[in-house]
Motif scaffolding. Structure first.
Motif, mmCIF file in Angstrom:
data_model
loop_
_atom_site.group_PDB
_atom_site.id
_atom_site.type_symbol
_atom_site.label_atom_id
_atom_site.label_comp_id
_atom_site.label_asym_id
_atom_site.label_seq_id
_atom_site.Cartn_x
_atom_site.Cartn_y
_atom_site.Cartn_z
ATOM 1 N N ALA A 1 -11.772 9.733 -19.887
ATOM 2 C CA ALA A 1 -11.869 10.231 -18.518
ATOM 3 C C ALA A 1 -11.077 9.325 -17.569
ATOM 4 N N LEU A 2 -10.316 9.935 -16.684
ATOM 5 C CA LEU A 2 -9.492 9.192 -15.729
ATOM 6 C C LEU A 2 -10.368 8.403 -14.757
ATOM 7 N N VAL A 3 -10.079 7.111 -14.601
ATOM 8 C CA VAL A 3 -10.832 6.278 -13.671
ATOM 9 C C VAL A 3 -9.954 5.661 -12.584
ATOM 10 N N LYS A 4 -8.627 5.660 -12.782
ATOM 11 C CA LYS A 4 -7.766 5.044 -11.771
ATOM 12 C C LYS A 4 -6.338 5.550 -11.916
ATOM 13 N N LYS A 5 -5.719 5.852 -10.772
ATOM 14 C CA LYS A 5 -4.305 6.170 -10.714
ATOM 15 C C LYS A 5 -3.574 5.012 -10.036
ATOM 16 N N TYR A 6 -2.497 4.562 -10.649
ATOM 17 C CA TYR A 6 -1.692 3.505 -10.048
ATOM 18 C C TYR A 6 -0.619 4.116 -9.152
ATOM 19 N N THR A 7 -0.133 3.338 -8.202
ATOM 20 C CA THR A 7 0.825 3.824 -7.218
ATOM 21 C C THR A 7 2.248 3.695 -7.753
ATOM 22 N N THR A 8 2.921 4.829 -7.874
ATOM 23 C CA THR A 8 4.311 4.814 -8.326
ATOM 24 C C THR A 8 5.206 4.247 -7.232
ATOM 25 N N PRO A 9 6.016 3.215 -7.530
ATOM 26 C CA PRO A 9 6.925 2.681 -6.505
ATOM 27 C C PRO A 9 7.817 3.780 -5.939
ATOM 28 N N SER A 10 8.035 3.743 -4.634
ATOM 29 C CA SER A 10 8.753 4.828 -3.957
ATOM 30 C C SER A 10 10.175 5.005 -4.475
ATOM 31 N N ASN A 11 10.808 3.922 -4.919
ATOM 32 C CA ASN A 11 12.192 4.052 -5.380
ATOM 33 C C ASN A 11 12.301 4.738 -6.736
ATOM 34 N N LEU A 12 11.172 4.945 -7.424
ATOM 35 C CA LEU A 12 11.185 5.610 -8.728
ATOM 36 C C LEU A 12 10.815 7.081 -8.636
ATOM 37 N N VAL A 13 10.286 7.521 -7.503
ATOM 38 C CA VAL A 13 9.879 8.914 -7.335
ATOM 39 C C VAL A 13 11.123 9.803 -7.398
ATOM 40 N N PRO B 1 7.305 9.097 -12.618
ATOM 41 C CA PRO B 1 6.590 8.368 -13.655
ATOM 42 C C PRO B 1 5.257 7.842 -13.138
ATOM 43 N N SER B 2 4.227 7.910 -13.979
ATOM 44 C CA SER B 2 2.883 7.550 -13.543
ATOM 45 C C SER B 2 2.247 6.561 -14.498
ATOM 46 N N LEU B 3 1.257 5.836 -13.965
ATOM 47 C CA LEU B 3 0.428 4.945 -14.768
ATOM 48 C C LEU B 3 -1.025 5.255 -14.456
ATOM 49 N N TYR B 4 -1.816 5.484 -15.498
ATOM 50 C CA TYR B 4 -3.219 5.849 -15.352
ATOM 51 C C TYR B 4 -4.092 4.905 -16.173
ATOM 52 N N GLU B 5 -5.364 4.829 -15.768
ATOM 53 C CA GLU B 5 -6.367 4.104 -16.557
ATOM 54 C C GLU B 5 -7.518 5.063 -16.861
#
Length: 479
Positions: free
Chosen positions: A162-174, A152-156
């Motif tokens: 246009a994509l300006v930022k990718k948020y870090t997916t917590p490792s336990n959710l990968v 799961p991902s979160l973007y801004e």
């Protein structure tokens, strides 16, 4: 500071016993399933509107937004993912809605390339693959926050998509194999931990001050009961928007009503710093390939004030008992029963996929409009062995509309299968529409609601920090 569990339980009981009346249903509208957006596309796979993976109302601009998901190809087609700005007429006295129309279509892009809906492969971790499910506007700069199921991902994104930022997916959710550490975003094959396929970040909310974004998994992770569909707890993840790397700062455990039957979370709406609305539903009702059975769709009022951070805590794979001393999100009360009211256009039956929820503008008497919307899957199904697609036509007055549906080659009304070899020309069969329900919530019902900070006020605070507020204020007064 956490409140003692006995005190919290007492306060919760008092809150429920003294709760105001639930929001009242006003009316609903259907939007034709063959509607086209403003992208310039003319066919199902490049221009048909997808209703409504999420809905958001931006009070700073008086704008409505409706999010489409990965497209009608089920992750097999190069579909340009997009969001629609739309308008509706609102009766300021009653809250009744009418006259839905799209006013702008924005296609998401990264590095100049559109973010398509093709599912990721094991070797292409994510790439441009994108299945948008949650949408809110950043009140600080007007950018778009969008959550994704594939990660799961979160973007801004900026206002042009246009994509300006990718948020870090917590490792336990990968999604991964916990033994080898190998991530597989393409399917659950070989995975025993992290997000289930197509069960990523479904709900998305933003705090009124724009400091935090909350993304919610659709259901429990593989290692927390998701694999056997026996887990009861889905995670809400709190992200810090000021963090350069987009780090998550907390996770909370939300107990779902029940397991099985596709039970899952579809939407999340922030009311204040700790209270939210959550849309939870099963996958029953009128839909493409769905069993009619008993629909179960509801909006709950929840509070995370006394919930523990479970980032490093394993949630149970079955049952409803958390580890000793760990508190889940407080599920205060049922706020809206989405099945309580239905539309004649759908034969008085509930749609399968209620996925969008938003608090709209204030009405003349100080109450609020609440809008709920459905995802109609583009009224398309496909043969999984060949990926051939078919339009699905329903006769909604039947006992089970899907049982009597007609599946036709895209754009055609002959050469069909199902209940008939062609679609009758008398209008009795229609593509599955998008559905919007309007609810009216009194000012007392939403007394806790804090609307996103208006951008001019944010800008004023910024200028005050620079000692320039007086100059700006004088200029505004002259305009």
């Amino acid at each position: 500071m956490k409140v003692h569990p006995l005190v919290a339980a007492t306060l919760c009981a008092l809150a429920v016993s003294t709760a105001h009346a639930a929001p009242t249903f006003v009316n609903g509208i259907t939007i034709p399933g063959n509607s086209l957006d403003l992208s310039g596309g003319t066919s199902v796979n490049d221009g048909r509107v997808g209703f409504f993976s999420d809905i958001y109302y931006d009070p700073n601009r008086n704008e409505w937004w409706g999010l489409s998901d990965r497209g009608p190809g089920g992750g097999t087609l190069n579909y340009d993912t997009r969001v629609q700005k739309f308008a509706i007429d609102i009766d300021q006295a009653t809250g009744a809605i009418s006259n839905f129309r799209i006013t702008q279509t924005i296609v998401f892009s990264a590095g100049g390339n559109s973010m398509n809906g093709i599912a990721p492969t094991p070797t292409n971790v994510l790439g441009n693959a994108f299945d948008p499910e949650g949408f809110v506007v950043n009140p600080l700069n007007g950018n778009f926050f969008v959550s994704d199921e594939y990660g799961p991902s979160l973007y801004e994104f900026d206002r042009a998509g246009a994509l300006v930022k990718k948020y870090t997916t917590p490792s336990n959710l990968v999604p991964r194999n916990s033994g080898t550490g190998t991530a597989n975003y393409a399917s659950d094959a070989g995975n025993n931990a992290g997000k289930r396929t197509n069960r990523g970040f479904e709900g998305l909310a933003v705090s009124a001050d724009g400091k935090y974004v909350y993304a919610m998994l659709q259901s429990p992770t593989l290692d927390e009961g998701g694999a056997a569909q026996a887990g009861s707890f889905a995670r809400i993840v709190k992200f810090d928007t000021a963090s350069d790397s987009g780090e998550a700062v907390a996770q909370y455990a939300y107990q779902m009503d029940r397991t099985g039957q596709g039970q899952g979370i579809s939407s999340l709406v922030a009311l204040d710093d700790t209270q939210f609305l959550v849309l939870e539903r099963n996958n029953r009702g009128v839909g493409v390939g769905a069993a009619l059975a008993t629909a179960d769709k509801a909006v709950y009022l929840i509070d995370i004030a006394n919930a523990d951070d479970v980032t490093s805590i394993a949630l149970p794979a079955s049952g409803t008992t958390l580890p000793a001393g760990v508190d889940a999100v407080n599920k205060v009360s049922k706020f809206i029963d989405l099945d309580a009211n239905t539309l004649a256009e759908l034969g008085g039956k509930s749609p399968e996929k209620w996925e969008g929820l938003a608090i709209g503008p204030k009405l003349a008497d100080g109450s609020y409009l609440i809008l709920a919307g459905t995802d109609n899957d583009y009224s398309v199904t496909q043969d999984l062995s060949t990926n051939d697609q078919f339009d699905v036509y329903f006769r909604f007055g039947d006992d089970d509309p899907f049982d009597s549906s007609i599946q036709c080659p895209l754009g055609a009304t002959t050469g069909c299968t199902g209940a008939a070899s062609s679609v009758p020309g008398d209008g009795t069969y229609k593509l599955l529409p998008g559905v919007l329900h309007a609810y009216k919530a009194s000012a007392a019902d939403l007394a806790m609601y804090t609307a996103p900070v208006p951008e001019p006020e944010t800008y004023a605070l910024f200028l005050a920090g620079l000692g320039l507020l007086g100059v700006w204020s004088k200029r505004r007064s002259r305009n």
